[in-house]
Design a protein around this motif. Structure first.
Motif, PDB file in Angstrom:
ATOM      1  N   GLY A  91       6.403 -43.347  -2.554  1.00  0.00           N
ATOM      2  CA  GLY A  91       5.431 -42.649  -3.389  1.00  0.00           C
ATOM      3  C   GLY A  91       6.120 -41.713  -4.364  1.00  0.00           C
ATOM      4  O   GLY A  91       5.807 -41.675  -5.555  1.00  0.00           O
ATOM      5  N   THR A  92       7.085 -40.948  -3.852  1.00  0.00           N
ATOM      6  CA  THR A  92       7.831 -40.014  -4.696  1.00  0.00           C
ATOM      7  C   THR A  92       8.640 -40.762  -5.742  1.00  0.00           C
ATOM      8  O   THR A  92       8.724 -40.343  -6.906  1.00  0.00           O
ATOM      9  N   PHE A  93       9.227 -41.879  -5.352  1.00  0.00           N
ATOM     10  CA  PHE A  93       9.981 -42.714  -6.293  1.00  0.00           C
ATOM     11  C   PHE A  93       9.072 -43.189  -7.421  1.00  0.00           C
ATOM     12  O   PHE A  93       9.494 -43.282  -8.582  1.00  0.00           O
ATOM     13  N   SER A  94       7.807 -43.459  -7.086  1.00  0.00           N
ATOM     14  CA  SER A  94       6.873 -43.985  -8.079  1.00  0.00           C
ATOM     15  C   SER A  94       6.337 -42.907  -9.006  1.00  0.00           C
ATOM     16  O   SER A  94       6.464 -42.998 -10.229  1.00  0.00           O
ATOM     17  N   HIS A  95       5.721 -41.839  -8.430  1.00  0.00           N
ATOM     18  CA  HIS A  95       5.080 -40.843  -9.298  1.00  0.00           C
ATOM     19  C   HIS A  95       6.001 -39.678  -9.680  1.00  0.00           C
ATOM     20  O   HIS A  95       5.723 -38.941 -10.626  1.00  0.00           O
ATOM     21  N   GLU A  96       7.085 -39.466  -8.941  1.00  0.00           N
ATOM     22  CA  GLU A  96       8.128 -38.477  -9.255  1.00  0.00           C
ATOM     23  C   GLU A  96       7.639 -37.028  -9.236  1.00  0.00           C
ATOM     24  O   GLU A  96       8.314 -36.136  -9.770  1.00  0.00           O
ATOM     25  N   ALA A  97       6.496 -36.745  -8.640  1.00  0.00           N
ATOM     26  CA  ALA A  97       6.019 -35.364  -8.524  1.00  0.00           C
ATOM     27  C   ALA A  97       6.960 -34.574  -7.624  1.00  0.00           C
ATOM     28  O   ALA A  97       7.291 -35.006  -6.524  1.00  0.00           O
ATOM     29  N   GLY A  98       7.401 -33.413  -8.090  1.00  0.00           N
ATOM     30  CA  GLY A  98       8.326 -32.589  -7.326  1.00  0.00           C
ATOM     31  C   GLY A  98       9.779 -32.894  -7.596  1.00  0.00           C
ATOM     32  O   GLY A  98      10.664 -32.140  -7.177  1.00  0.00           O
ATOM     33  N   ILE A  99      10.044 -33.989  -8.319  1.00  0.00           N
ATOM     34  CA  ILE A  99      11.422 -34.356  -8.643  1.00  0.00           C
ATOM     35  C   ILE A  99      11.904 -33.565  -9.856  1.00  0.00           C
ATOM     36  O   ILE A  99      13.061 -33.166  -9.947  1.00  0.00           O
ATOM     37  N   GLY A 100      11.010 -33.337 -10.806  1.00  0.00           N
ATOM     38  CA  GLY A 100      11.357 -32.531 -11.974  1.00  0.00           C
ATOM     39  C   GLY A 100      11.501 -33.304 -13.263  1.00  0.00           C
ATOM     40  O   GLY A 100      11.694 -32.712 -14.327  1.00  0.00           O
ATOM     41  N   THR A 101      11.403 -34.633 -13.192  1.00  0.00           N
ATOM     42  CA  THR A 101      11.582 -35.437 -14.400  1.00  0.00           C
ATOM     43  C   THR A 101      10.456 -35.218 -15.394  1.00  0.00           C
ATOM     44  O   THR A 101      10.702 -34.904 -16.568  1.00  0.00           O
ATOM     45  N   SER A 102       9.213 -35.371 -14.964  1.00  0.00           N
ATOM     46  CA  SER A 102       8.092 -35.236 -15.904  1.00  0.00           C
ATOM     47  C   SER A 102       7.982 -33.823 -16.455  1.00  0.00           C
ATOM     48  O   SER A 102       7.459 -33.610 -17.552  1.00  0.00           O
ATOM     49  N   ALA A 103       8.473 -32.829 -15.692  1.00  0.00           N
ATOM     50  CA  ALA A 103       8.453 -31.450 -16.204  1.00  0.00           C
ATOM     51  C   ALA A 103       9.273 -31.345 -17.484  1.00  0.00           C
ATOM     52  O   ALA A 103       8.969 -30.529 -18.365  1.00  0.00           O
TER      53      ALA A 103
END
Length: 451
Positions: A276-288
């Protein structure tokens, strides 16, 4: 190659222990509760912002709210939605999808906090370009003594957004979907030829900067999502009698593990959250980093549109893939994995044309991610080595395309998983420590909206 797979697997398993799991899910749950369930209460306002109602061309920034969302979705709606879901089911069974949903729901709140921070603490370089992301809200929000955490994020980010998974699965799709059973060249020959073509096409967009990336993504993302949505719906209509039993199977296996695959409940949860994290990347910091470039004076406004992304990416698109794979029964065949499994599902219902529909979606999904990722990587590179050197990352990025064509899918997934977990540590830590400032900004913003 075997040694590489072993090393990357050990690295991934080490990084994805319970501490990171608790940080992402526990942190996201904290954001959700602390904000008073903000993603559910203000989804309507978020959609109005996304529609452009509050756009002001005089606001600081480089791209519109819509282009920022499109750029972020260009990176998240990618191969993880097509082959990543199949990997999750192949390893963790149908129950892993439930935990992907959980990660997306709490991830919506995480997106709000981290992307709001990205606009609150953004930086303008000497050329007037706007920069935002975890590295900036770490140092400007927490202070210079936290800079090592910002550097850790940036170093990990340079690796995490390399085109390894996307190119790997795209070349596999071309080899197995377009040329099934045909020996036109050696496998590596086809892969390298594919890689060369990818480099050429990607270069045309990548070197145009965030404005060109945002413009291209704004046009392609809606079209590719609609095409995939309609294709999956056709399959689910054909197998409509199996849709409800498949959903029940997801819920049942989410809490019992999967007897066929021998997975424990803990393993199913970790696999679901990882995919899930790999897909939506929430909390990873990329979309920020994408939202940090948005044209706005209101940080909360950008956080609101950002929280839509995990819902679209995981709750909608990933669920369609999961149901297609489950209703067609191909998930039970442990001899196939990744894009091959999704292709088998499409072909079983749409023989002759399913593979080409999927190939079109694969091509669009992979390329939009390839367009967005170098923007993230170059920002990380510029933060560590200086903004004047950002352009050099693009050459490194394109060079890695050729490597991604020939490495194994297991090595790629394990490496990216481990790096994403490493990126999550500074992003979530700073987000939690600065959450009070986000809530003060939130109250100020909605107070302003009531006037």
């Amino acid at each position: 190659m075997t040694n590489i797979e072993t090393i990357t697997r050990q690295f991934s398993e080490f990084m994805w222990g319970y501490p990171v799991l608790i940080l992402l899910i526990g942190g996201g749950l904290y954001f959700l509760i602390y904000s008073g369930m903000l993603p559910f209460r203000h989804i309507g306002h978020a959609l109005r912002v996304l529609s452009g109602r509050y756009n002001d061309p005089n606001d600081p920034g480089e791209i519109s709210h819509y282009q920022a969302v499109s750029t972020a979705l260009a990176s998240t709606i990618g191969m993880g939605n097509i082959s990543g879901v199949a990997v999750a089911i192949a390893i963790g069974g149908p129950g892993a999808i439930f935990w992907m949903w959980v990660s997306a729901i709490v991830g919506a709140a995480t997106q709000y906090f981290t992307c709001t921070l990205s606009v609150m603490y953004r930086w303008k370089d000497k050329d007037g370009n706007i920069h935002g992301g975890p590295m900036y809200f770490i140092t400007d929000g927490l202070g210079k003594k936290w800079k090592p955490l910002a550097i850790l994020f940036s170093l990990a980010g340079m690796i995490g957004v390399l085109p390894l998974f996307q190119v790997n699965q795209l070349t596999q799709a071309i080899r197995e979907i377009i040329f099934p059973g045909k020996v036109l060249y050696s496998a590596n020959g086809i892969n390298l030829l594919t890689g060369a073509v990818i480099v050429i096409f990607s270069s045309l967009v990548i070197f145009g900067g965030v404005r060109r990336i945002g413009s291209v993504a704004g046009k392609i993302v809606p079209a590719m999502t609609l095409l995939y949505f309609l294709s999956a719906i056709i399959i689910l209509i054909d197998k409509r009698d199996l849709v409800l039993p498949s959903l029940l199977l997801i819920f049942r296996d989410a809490f019992t593990g999967n007897a066929v695959l021998g997975g424990s409940l803990g393993q199913v949860i970790i696999i679901g959250v990882r995919r899930g994290t790999f897909s939506h990347e929430a909390g990873i910091g990329t979309s920020a980093m994408a939202h940090g470039a948005a044209r706005t004076r209101e940080p909360a406004r950008e956080g609101l549109v950002a929280m839509i992304e995990p819902i679209v990416d995981t709750v909608i698109v990933c669920t369609l893939t999961a149901l297609v794979v489950i209703v067609t029964g191909v998930w039970k065949d442990q001899s196939i994995n990744g894009i091959t499994m999704t292709n088998a599902a499409f072909e079983s219902v749409l023989p002759g044309v399913g593979r080409y529909i999927l190939m079109t979606c694969v091509f669009l999904f992979a390329f939009t991610t390839l367009f967005a990722y170098p923007y993230y990587g170059s920002k990380c590179f510029g933060y560590v080595f200086g903004e004047s050197k950002r352009k050099y990352y693009n050459y490194i990025y394109l060079g890695m395309v050729l490597l991604a064509c020939v490495v194994s899918i297991h090595s790629v997934i394990n490496l990216v998983d481990g790096i994403f977990a490493l990126m999550a540590i500074p992003t979530m830590t700073a987000g939690l420590l600065l959450s009070g400032k986000v809530m003060r900004e939130t109250k100020r913003y909605f107070g302003l909206m009531k006037k």
